[in-house]
Write a protein that holds these residues in place. Structure first.
Motif, PDB file in Angstrom:
ATOM      1  N   HIS A  19       1.213  -1.228  -0.038  1.00 17.64           N
ATOM      2  CA  HIS A  19      -0.079  -0.086  -0.201  1.00 17.64           C
ATOM      3  C   HIS A  19       0.990   1.454  -0.215  1.00 17.64           C
ATOM      4  O   HIS A  19       1.357   2.371   1.106  1.00 17.64           O
ATOM      5  CB  HIS A  19      -1.231  -0.031   1.114  1.00 17.64           C
ATOM      6  CG  HIS A  19      -1.933  -1.072   1.498  1.00 17.64           C
ATOM      7  ND1 HIS A  19      -3.051  -1.412   0.427  1.00 17.64           N
ATOM      8  CD2 HIS A  19      -2.027  -2.504   2.203  1.00 17.64           C
ATOM      9  CE1 HIS A  19      -3.525  -2.888   0.445  1.00 17.64           C
ATOM     10  NE2 HIS A  19      -2.967  -2.883   1.284  1.00 17.64           N
ATOM     11  N   ALA A  20       2.187   1.168  -1.419  1.00 18.75           N
ATOM     12  CA  ALA A  20       2.574   2.728  -1.536  1.00 18.75           C
ATOM     13  C   ALA A  20       2.036   4.061  -1.130  1.00 18.75           C
ATOM     14  O   ALA A  20       2.596   4.559  -0.752  1.00 18.75           O
ATOM     15  CB  ALA A  20       3.284   2.362  -2.587  1.00 18.75           C
ATOM     16  N   GLU A  21       0.324   3.869  -1.809  1.00 19.15           N
ATOM     17  CA  GLU A  21      -0.249   5.197  -1.850  1.00 19.15           C
ATOM     18  C   GLU A  21      -0.582   5.324  -0.734  1.00 19.15           C
ATOM     19  O   GLU A  21      -0.774   6.757  -0.545  1.00 19.15           O
ATOM     20  CB  GLU A  21      -1.423   4.619  -2.905  1.00 19.15           C
ATOM     21  CG  GLU A  21      -1.871   3.858  -2.464  1.00 19.15           C
ATOM     22  CD  GLU A  21      -2.126   2.267  -2.485  1.00 19.15           C
ATOM     23  OE1 GLU A  21      -3.004   1.790  -1.857  1.00 19.15           O
ATOM     24  OE2 GLU A  21      -0.922   1.695  -2.860  1.00 19.15           O
ATOM     25  N   ASP A  22      -0.823   4.928   0.439  1.00 15.52           N
ATOM     26  CA  ASP A  22      -0.944   5.323   1.451  1.00 15.52           C
ATOM     27  C   ASP A  22       0.220   5.553   2.621  1.00 15.52           C
ATOM     28  O   ASP A  22      -0.193   6.060   3.772  1.00 15.52           O
ATOM     29  CB  ASP A  22      -2.213   4.095   2.486  1.00 15.52           C
ATOM     30  CG  ASP A  22      -3.090   4.328   1.491  1.00 15.52           C
ATOM     31  OD1 ASP A  22      -3.451   5.056   1.750  1.00 15.52           O
ATOM     32  OD2 ASP A  22      -3.587   3.034   0.762  1.00 15.52           O
ATOM     33  N   ARG A  23       1.563   5.080   2.492  1.00 17.75           N
ATOM     34  CA  ARG A  23       3.024   5.509   2.658  1.00 17.75           C
ATOM     35  C   ARG A  23       2.470   4.346   4.523  1.00 17.75           C
ATOM     36  O   ARG A  23       3.172   4.623   4.942  1.00 17.75           O
ATOM     37  CB  ARG A  23       2.930   6.703   2.869  1.00 17.75           C
ATOM     38  CG  ARG A  23       3.584   7.443   2.594  1.00 17.75           C
ATOM     39  CD  ARG A  23       3.531   9.077   2.671  1.00 17.75           C
ATOM     40  NE  ARG A  23       4.703   8.993   3.185  1.00 17.75           N
ATOM     41  CZ  ARG A  23       6.381   9.424   3.245  1.00 17.75           C
ATOM     42  NH1 ARG A  23       6.072   9.418   1.582  1.00 17.75           N
ATOM     43  NH2 ARG A  23       6.818   9.007   3.864  1.00 17.75           N
ATOM     44  N   VAL A  24       1.828   2.820   4.150  1.00 12.62           N
ATOM     45  CA  VAL A  24       1.293   1.834   4.903  1.00 12.62           C
ATOM     46  C   VAL A  24       2.589   0.777   5.081  1.00 12.62           C
ATOM     47  O   VAL A  24       3.169   0.504   3.820  1.00 12.62           O
ATOM     48  CB  VAL A  24       0.565   1.594   4.844  1.00 12.62           C
ATOM     49  CG1 VAL A  24       0.155   0.121   6.195  1.00 12.62           C
ATOM     50  CG2 VAL A  24      -1.159   2.791   5.009  1.00 12.62           C
ATOM     51  N   ILE A  25       3.333   1.081   6.921  1.00 16.03           N
ATOM     52  CA  ILE A  25       3.887   0.199   6.196  1.00 16.03           C
ATOM     53  C   ILE A  25       2.981  -1.385   7.591  1.00 16.03           C
ATOM     54  O   ILE A  25       2.646  -0.987   8.813  1.00 16.03           O
ATOM     55  CB  ILE A  25       5.053  -0.374   7.579  1.00 16.03           C
ATOM     56  CG1 ILE A  25       6.615   0.674   6.655  1.00 16.03           C
ATOM     57  CG2 ILE A  25       6.203  -1.314   7.989  1.00 16.03           C
ATOM     58  CD1 ILE A  25       7.415   1.542   7.687  1.00 16.03           C
ATOM     59  N   THR A  26       2.742  -1.997   7.091  1.00 15.95           N
ATOM     60  CA  THR A  26       2.649  -3.054   7.425  1.00 15.95           C
ATOM     61  C   THR A  26       3.820  -4.454   8.025  1.00 15.95           C
ATOM     62  O   THR A  26       4.134  -5.375   7.128  1.00 15.95           O
ATOM     63  CB  THR A  26       1.554  -4.099   6.831  1.00 15.95           C
ATOM     64  OG1 THR A  26       0.234  -3.694   6.181  1.00 15.95           O
ATOM     65  CG2 THR A  26       0.623  -5.268   7.186  1.00 15.95           C
ATOM     66  N   ALA A  27       3.586  -4.342   9.207  1.00 20.25           N
ATOM     67  CA  ALA A  27       4.035  -5.207   9.693  1.00 20.25           C
ATOM     68  C   ALA A  27       4.310  -6.361  10.626  1.00 20.25           C
ATOM     69  O   ALA A  27       3.073  -6.429  11.350  1.00 20.25           O
ATOM     70  CB  ALA A  27       5.913  -4.559  10.569  1.00 20.25           C
TER      71      ALA A  27
END
Length: 660
Positions: free
Chosen positions: A378-386
């Motif tokens: 989800h690069a468009e939302d600048r999200v990191i899912t860890a």
């Protein structure tokens, strides 16, 4: 962890002791075809679904395999060229196995932990194995009822050398990535990597095989032994390319010295040279587990963290064989060496096979060459899912290799960064595997294997969709219990440097260890002023004890959800980021621990960053409904309700969301 009793099956390799019984030895030698076919029970073991019974089947197969090969070498020992061809087949078979494992990303597709569902080719492998056994045993044995011919030298020294040789070949050369991971030390890359440079190991083994055939007079000298010792020293004590150069020297020496050592052992009592030899091999196998598992086994603390002692012991055992060889100066040995130096047709066949195997490896390496163009979900939302997951050595509860099931969950959970614990499989008991290679290549992620197999931990690894700019490995204070590994890495996430820590704490019983580790890690996390998150196994209750060291002013870290009271092992902490989601996903039968995941938004501007660092606790922990957050912040709906394949959101039955 601990002694269960099934460890006794490691002794299945000492079956050559049975060759001390003359009628049985004669029976085995006269029926080598049957013996080799019976050893294929280990290949058929995948049909046995109950793990314990599958282990029994594999144990029988290993016992018959060791017995068959010892009898084969003994029976051919009266004819130099035929013995040489058998040894060539044995060592070239090791090379082929390593190449197959590289093509299957460190798994052998016919192992008993494989089946069709996880990529196994067991049926095909069994058919090929039967055909190979039939061809291999097409000629009648040359020696059956004759008394053992003593060719001089010491059977004891020969047995010692066989033990060290088999251990060296198995522990270091059965997988092309093993020694590469010994010298791995994080980012930036300053040494070899498995999917690019492993061919160098294959070349070194090939050179060793050729040298063992055509230059035995040179290989059996003390000078060659000294060169091998230099290689072992460099591998043991140095990282990066220098350590790997030592690995290549040692790989060439081990394969080269195999020929004279096995030939020498074949001309003595097989019960002594191979029976006792495999007993010594078993001792070394246990030794190289004890250096890590010292907290769980009797006498373990005596050998704690002493991989160097293992390497010294292995080289000393090989030295015993060289001593035995150099002490034999009688005419029979001179004649045997003279016969080996003549041209033999099988040499052309095996040299051609070596060429084909190297070409096959290069083809697999081309297919595995990294693209390094990985993208977050989800690069468009600048999200990191860890996420953090303790994978229990990539064996599921039914003892099947679990990396494909792990891949499916990681992919479906859309994890951009994942920390894996109990991930070091580069030991004989774990099959010398590396699950991170499969996951990284299949999911399109960068990987840091973490502290290598010579660092005496159970492993901690990092996979990331974001480039890893820098990473360092840490072994936290552990005065009593097992070592606690940690990775501190810096990622380039949307143009912002973000730090991630992956950490496995010590055992519950070792209170002082865990206290010291919490203080060390808190200082390490507090040493960075960049946005950060921790993926960890802490062994503490929320809001109690060492928890208050990890979540403190020293570390600057916040708990992903301090109201989640039902935790003991896995925790996620963060600072300088907007934590917008948190979920716990059940494990199915993959391992004994759930997957925990969190979503973070990387600040896009300086103002956003200042706010993320300074926001108050009440605002930071304000929970909202899923409908109140953007689509890109949400966890997949796939795992709601009953979920899929035994994976579902549990504990609070759905993800939690936050917005501030």
């Amino acid at each position: 962890m601990g002694i269960s009793g099934y460890e006794a099956f490691v002794m299945s390799t000492v079956s050559p002791f049975l060759l001390a019984i003359k009628p049985l030895r004669s029976l085995i030698v006269r029926n080598l075809r049957v013996a080799h076919l019976l050893s294929l029970a280990g290949v058929l073991a995948w049909l046995v679904k109950t793990p314990e019974y599958r282990l029994f089947t594999v144990g029988f197969g290993v016992a018959m395999g060791c017995l068959s090969w010892a009898a084969t070498f003994y029976s051919e020992s009266v004819h130099g060229p035929r013995l040489e061809s058998r040894i060539l087949a044995f060592i070239a078979g090791l090379l082929m196995s390593a190449i197959v494992k590289f093509a299957w990303r460190t798994n052998n597709p016919i192992w008993p932990i494989m089946h069709a569902e996880n990529g196994g080719w067991n049926g095909t492998g069994f058919v090929l194995a039967v055909l190979a056994a039939l061809r291999f045993t097409r000629k009648a044995p040359l020696q059956a009822d004759h008394a053992v011919e003593r060719q001089g030298g010491s059977s004891l020294l020969s047995a010692i050398s066989i033990g060290g040789l088999m251990f060296g070949l198995h522990s270091l050369l059965s997988d092309t990535s093993t020694m590469i991971l010994w010298v791995w030390d994080g980012y930036p890359i300053r040494g070899p990597v498995a999917n690019v440079h492993a061919w160098y190991t294959i070349v070194a083994m090939s050179v060793g095989i050729i040298s063992g055939v055509f230059a035995q007079g040179l290989i059996t000298t003390w000078s060659a032994y000294g060169v091998g010792c230099v290689g072992a020293t460099l591998l043991t004590f140095y990282s990066h390319w220098l350590g790997y150069y030592g690995a290549l020297i040692l790989a060439a020496y081990l394969t080269a010295i195999s020929f004279p050592l096995i030939a020498n052992a074949s001309r003595k009592s097989p019960a002594v040279t191979f029976g006792l030899g495999f007993f010594i091999y078993n001792f070394l196998v246990l030794f190289h587990v004890w250096v890590v598992a010292y907290a769980f086994v009797p006498g373990g603390p005596l050998v704690r963290e002493h991989t160097d002692w293992i390497m010294i012991t292995m080289m000393l055992t090989l030295g015993a064989g060289v001593w035995d060889l150099t002490s034999q100066n009688n005419s029979a040995n001179k004649k045997a060496r003279g016969r080996r130096s003549t041209s033999n047709p099988h040499r052309k066949y095996h040299l051609g096979a070596l060429g084909v195997l190297n070409i096959a490896f290069l083809s697999a390496a081309f297919l595995r060459f990294p693209t390094n163009d990985y993208k977050p979900y989800h690069a468009e939302d600048r999200v990191i899912t860890a996420g953090i997951w303790t994978i229990h050595f990539s064996l599921d509860n039914d003892m099947w290799s679990s990396e494909r099931r792990m891949r499916d969950l990681i992919k479906e959970m859309e994890l951009d960064v994942v920390g894996l614990l109990e991930s070091d499989l580069q030991r004989i008991i774990m099959g010398n595997r590396d699950t991170t290679q499969f996951l990284a290549e299949d999911l399109g992620m960068y990987v840091d294997y973490g502290p290598g197999p010579n660092k005496h931990t159970w492993g901690a690894a990092l996979l990331s969709k974001f480039p890893i700019v820098n990473s360092t490995h840490h072994l936290l204070p552990s005065p009593v219990g097992e070592l606690a590994p940690a990775i501190h890495a810096t990622l380039d996430a949307y143009g912002t440097l973000v730090d991630v820590f992956v950490f496995h704490s010590g055992q519950e019983e070792d209170l002082e260890d865990r206290r010291l580790q919490s203080e060390y890690l808190a200082k390490l996390m507090g040493s960075t002023d960049r946005p950060s998150f921790l993926l960890s196994y802490l062994v503490t209750k929320p809001l109690e004890g060492n928890y208050n060291t990890y979540v403190s002013e020293t570390s600057g870290m916040h708990d992903v959800d301090k109201t989640d009271w039902d935790r003991w092992c896995e925790y996620i902490l963060f600072k300088g980021l907007r934590r917008v989601g948190y979920a716990r996903v059940s494990r199915s039968t993959i391992t004994d621990t759930e997957l925990q995941a969190a979503k973070f938004v990387v600040p896009a501007t300086q103002e956003d960053g200042v706010y993320a660092w300074g926001v108050g606790e009440e605002s930071r922990d304000r929970r909202v409904g899923e409908h109140e957050v953007p689509e890109g912040w949400r966890f997949p709906a796939l795992f709601r309700g009953q979920g899929v394949r035994g994976h579902a959101y549990h504990v609070f039955d759905e993800p939690r969301y936050y917005n501030f």
